[in-house]
Design a protein around this motif. Sequence first.
Motif, PDB file in Angstrom:
ATOM      1  N   THR A   3      16.838  -7.682  -7.480  1.00 40.22           N
ATOM      2  CA  THR A   3      15.976  -6.510  -7.383  1.00 40.22           C
ATOM      3  C   THR A   3      15.287  -6.541  -6.034  1.00 40.22           C
ATOM      4  OG1 THR A   3      14.180  -7.686  -8.452  1.00 40.22           O
ATOM      5  CG2 THR A   3      15.568  -6.338  -9.861  1.00 40.22           C
ATOM      6  N   ARG A   4      15.226  -5.397  -5.393  1.00 38.47           N
ATOM      7  CA  ARG A   4      14.611  -5.313  -4.065  1.00 38.47           C
ATOM      8  C   ARG A   4      13.099  -5.227  -4.179  1.00 38.47           C
ATOM      9  NH1 ARG A   4      17.876  -2.100   0.284  1.00 38.47           N
ATOM     10  NH2 ARG A   4      17.205  -3.908   1.406  1.00 38.47           N
ATOM     11  N   LYS A   5      12.428  -5.865  -3.266  1.00 39.40           N
ATOM     12  CA  LYS A   5      10.970  -5.815  -3.215  1.00 39.40           C
ATOM     13  C   LYS A   5      10.554  -4.468  -2.613  1.00 39.40           C
ATOM     14  CE  LYS A   5       7.038  -8.201  -1.302  1.00 39.40           C
ATOM     15  NZ  LYS A   5       6.573  -9.097  -0.275  1.00 39.40           N
ATOM     16  N   ILE A   6       9.636  -3.788  -3.257  1.00 40.63           N
ATOM     17  CA  ILE A   6       9.151  -2.494  -2.774  1.00 40.63           C
ATOM     18  C   ILE A   6       7.972  -2.737  -1.842  1.00 40.63           C
ATOM     19  CG2 ILE A   6       8.144  -0.274  -3.438  1.00 40.63           C
ATOM     20  CD1 ILE A   6       9.557  -0.679  -6.181  1.00 40.63           C
ATOM     21  N   PRO A   7       8.076  -2.278  -0.563  1.00 42.88           N
ATOM     22  CA  PRO A   7       6.952  -2.477   0.356  1.00 42.88           C
ATOM     23  C   PRO A   7       5.738  -1.658  -0.063  1.00 42.88           C
ATOM     24  CG  PRO A   7       8.741  -1.289   1.445  1.00 42.88           C
ATOM     25  CD  PRO A   7       9.196  -1.621   0.063  1.00 42.88           C
ATOM     26  N   MET A   8       4.587  -2.296  -0.094  1.00 44.29           N
ATOM     27  CA  MET A   8       3.349  -1.642  -0.505  1.00 44.29           C
ATOM     28  C   MET A   8       2.430  -1.494   0.702  1.00 44.29           C
ATOM     29  SD  MET A   8       3.788  -1.212  -3.785  1.00 44.29           S
ATOM     30  CE  MET A   8       2.249  -1.042  -4.625  1.00 44.29           C
ATOM     31  N   ARG A   9       1.684  -0.375   0.726  1.00 46.01           N
ATOM     32  CA  ARG A   9       0.711  -0.116   1.780  1.00 46.01           C
ATOM     33  C   ARG A   9      -0.558   0.436   1.135  1.00 46.01           C
ATOM     34  NH1 ARG A   9       4.075  -2.722   3.776  1.00 46.01           N
ATOM     35  NH2 ARG A   9       5.285  -2.343   5.656  1.00 46.01           N
ATOM     36  N   LYS A  10      -1.672   0.341   1.866  1.00 47.62           N
ATOM     37  CA  LYS A  10      -2.959   0.812   1.344  1.00 47.62           C
ATOM     38  C   LYS A  10      -3.348   2.111   2.023  1.00 47.62           C
ATOM     39  CE  LYS A  10      -6.338  -2.127   0.530  1.00 47.62           C
ATOM     40  NZ  LYS A  10      -7.506  -3.016   0.709  1.00 47.62           N
ATOM     41  N   CYS A  11      -3.751   3.099   1.231  1.00 48.18           N
ATOM     42  CA  CYS A  11      -4.259   4.364   1.758  1.00 48.18           C
ATOM     43  C   CYS A  11      -5.616   4.084   2.410  1.00 48.18           C
ATOM     44  CB  CYS A  11      -4.414   5.384   0.638  1.00 48.18           C
ATOM     45  SG  CYS A  11      -5.242   6.908   1.136  1.00 48.18           S
TER      46      CYS A  11
END
Length: 88
Positions: A3-11
Amino acid sequence: MKTRKIPMRKCVACQEMKAKKELTRIVRSPEGEVSVDSTGKKSGRGAYLCHELVCVEQAKKKKILETHLKSKIPADLYEQLEKGSHTS
């Protein structure tokens, strides 16, 4: 299959962590030009913003993008972000 890691970012407005694809990246290029980065790959300093109209208005009111990008934000950029945002 992995499973691919989903890149997360902060608003920068609401401080919520979301998937990178759910946010809009605003970038200040090395030349000092501020623009919306639809590809997410432009070089320069970036800040992420939700697609929510509330977050766009909050960023405009509190000058959050100016603080994060250390640059003056043109008014037409906020108009462009408001057109692309969802009301909630």
